[in-house]
Design an enzyme around this catalytic site. Structure first.
Site, short mmCIF file in Angstrom:
data_model
loop_
_atom_site.label_atom_id
_atom_site.label_comp_id
_atom_site.label_asym_id
_atom_site.label_seq_id
_atom_site.Cartn_x
_atom_site.Cartn_y
_atom_site.Cartn_z
N ASP A 30 -0.50 -0.78 -5.01
CA ASP A 30 -1.70 -0.14 -5.33
C ASP A 30 -1.76 0.99 -6.04
O ASP A 30 -2.52 1.45 -6.67
CB ASP A 30 -2.57 -0.19 -4.09
N ASN A 31 -0.48 1.90 -5.78
CA ASN A 31 -0.21 3.22 -6.28
C ASN A 31 1.18 3.59 -6.11
O ASN A 31 1.83 2.78 -5.32
CB ASN A 31 -1.30 4.07 -5.91
N ASP A 42 0.77 -1.06 -0.13
CA ASP A 42 0.03 0.01 0.00
C ASP A 42 0.97 1.34 -0.02
O ASP A 42 1.62 1.42 0.82
CB ASP A 42 -0.88 -0.07 1.30
N ASP A 43 0.79 1.97 -0.99
CA ASP A 43 1.64 3.10 -1.19
C ASP A 43 3.15 3.10 -1.24
O ASP A 43 3.75 3.89 -0.86
CB ASP A 43 1.44 4.04 -0.16
N LYS A 83 -5.96 -5.33 3.95
CA LYS A 83 -6.70 -4.06 3.88
C LYS A 83 -7.88 -4.37 2.56
O LYS A 83 -7.26 -4.66 1.37
CB LYS A 83 -5.89 -3.08 3.54
N HIS A 118 -10.86 -2.18 1.50
CA HIS A 118 -11.24 -0.95 1.28
C HIS A 118 -12.10 -0.93 -0.12
O HIS A 118 -11.92 0.02 -0.96
CB HIS A 118 -10.02 -0.15 0.86
N LYS A 138 1.71 9.68 -5.29
CA LYS A 138 0.33 9.14 -4.93
C LYS A 138 -0.96 10.45 -5.22
O LYS A 138 -0.59 11.39 -4.75
CB LYS A 138 0.18 8.76 -3.59
N CYS A 158 -5.95 4.02 -3.40
CA CYS A 158 -6.23 2.67 -2.90
C CYS A 158 -7.38 2.07 -3.54
O CYS A 158 -7.36 0.95 -4.30
CB CYS A 158 -6.34 2.79 -1.40
N HIS A 182 1.23 2.42 4.25
CA HIS A 182 0.05 3.46 4.16
C HIS A 182 -0.08 4.35 5.60
O HIS A 182 0.13 3.65 6.60
CB HIS A 182 -1.26 3.13 4.13
#
Length: 439
Positions: free
Chosen positions: A274-275, A23-24, A120, A122, A298, A63, A204
């Site tokens: 995810d990004n 994540d991130d 996660k 989301h 991001k 996300c 994140h």
């Protein structure tokens, strides 16, 4: 001929599939992508044992959008504009990924796979919008976009640690818990094909390494103070570096379990993000993550927002090396479906199967890729990328300018016009799909 051979092999013994989503995590956050300030030996080993992508892209720069597209193999815009940004715990508690969407977990479950999601989600904050409604036999983790890595309290002050469809709080650092669940799942299902999806919360915010203190308490909102305890906001990197190394340890535990059980030659492992990463957050927080040579971060549609690390390993099947072929989140579902022996007629996708990269050295078919977030749009066509913000055009030749420093729009109006027309056609297509879904 290649597809027939793959289907025949999969018919006999479908491979296990492990999808690990950071994540991130920025393009330049790992040792195998050039970072010399962080230790990621296990992820680097994964890179050395498989195929490293240098031109892989998340479907969104946040996300929820990427998760929607990745799990369904379709652009997130096909499910409505609410999936173009991050679902919010305050405003979006009554919505989630539409049940009409067919996920990779549902396809693989129909093929006889045991399926689990640890981490996660989301894509919905409460039942009936949790993973167990989208093809996963087992879910443990958080439903929201972020939670305290120690107390598992979301930014609205709610307890947010689930076991299937019920809150079941548990002590422990998030990455450590996800590692334990993953190992237990692999051990329990080693005699049958399994699909393990591990969407980590790291890196994140709250920016908390394993040794950083707990921050959030139940009943107290944190929307205005969601980042954690950061003694030096000008340098967040000590916290994110510890999170990256914890993520690496988790990957190592999963890989060692696969090897201990002698499953590596029948297990496809994918690691991606995810990004892109945050470089800065507002005027206060700096030196958070690294996107290497890329512009943006991001939340932007420059390369730093969506060009991400991607590693694929399957010893004995995937050739080791580096590929500069352009690939995307939506490509994972058709790839998994192919190796599992699922006919293409059984699902819809905007992506393409990536397995030819493993079997031969031929290039992937040419295609356009698209991004949209509100009034910002982007299209990638070969070496050309067009970014459009409020009708302002920026054209970049990524073959010679991966950092997107030189706007060539004025020099190539014919390319700008063609790409804009392609963008309009794509928007009409996905928006029509979203409207039909709602009707």
């Amino acid at each position: 001929m290649l597809i027939c051979l793959v289907l025949q092999a999969a018919e006999k013994h479908p491979p296990n599939i492990v999808l690990i989503l950071a994540d991130d995590l920025g393009y330049g956050d790992l040792g195998c992508y050039g970072n010399r300030h962080v230790r990621t030996p296990h992820i680097d080993r994964l890179a050395a044992s498989g195929l490293k992508f240098t031109d892989f892209h998340s479907a969104g720069a946040m996300c929820t959008p990427t998760r929607t597209a990745m799990l369904t193999g379709q652009y997130q815009q096909r499910f409505g504009s609410e999936f173009e940004g991050a679902l919010s715990g305050k405003a979006d508690r009554e919505i989630g990924l539409p049940h009409q969407a067919v996920t990779m977990a549902e396809l693989l479950k129909q093929r006889g796979y045991a399926t689990a999601c640890f981490g996660k989600w989301h894509l919905g904050y409460q039942p009936p919008w949790l993973p167990t409604s989208q093809g996963f036999d087992l879910f443990r983790g958080l439903a929201s976009g972020d939670g305290d890595h120690h107390t598992h309290i979301d930014r609205s002050g709610n307890e947010d640690w689930w076991h299937n469809n019920a809150i079941q709080m548990e002590e422990g650092y998030t990455s450590d818990l996800l590692s334990r669940y993953s190992v237990e799942f692999i051990e329990a299902n080693r005699m049958r094909p399994f699909f393990l999806y591990v969407p980590h919360l790291a890196i994140h915010f709250p920016w908390q390494g394993p040794k950083d203190p707990p921050y959030r308490k139940a009943g107290q909102p944190y929307h205005a103070d969601k980042w954690g305890i950061i003694p030096d906001p000008a340098n967040v990197s000590p916290h994110t570096r510890a999170m990256i190394e914890s993520l690496d340890q988790s990957v190592g535990q999963i890989l060692s379990t696969i090897q201990r059980l002698r499953l590596e030659k029948n297990t496809l492992v994918i690691f991606t993000s995810d990004n892109g990463g945050y470089l800065n957050y507002g005027k206060q927080f700096h030196h958070i993550s690294s996107n290497g040579p890329l512009r943006g971060q991001k939340g932007t549609l420059y390369e730093g927002g969506h060009r991400v690390p991607c590693l694929m390993s399957w010893p004995g099947t995937i050739r080791t090396g580096v590929t500069n072929q352009t690939a995307h989140s939506i490509d994972l579902l058709p790839t998994f479906s192919n190796v599992a022996g699922i006919p293409a007629a059984d699902y819809q996708t905007d992506g393409i199967d990536l397995s030819p990269l493993w079997k031969s050295e031929r290039s992937l078919d040419n295609r356009n890729l698209f991004w949209r977030m509100g009034n910002r749009r982007a299209i990638r066509s070969g070496q050309w990328k067009l970014c459009v913000t409020n009708n302002r055009n920026e054209l970049f030749n990524l073959e010679v300018d991966v950092g997107e420093q030189q706007n060539l729009a004025a020099a190539h109006p014919e390319i700008v016009n063609k790409l804009n027309q392609n963008l309009k056609g794509w928007e009409a297509d996905v928006d029509t799909s979203a409207q039909k879904l709602k009707n």
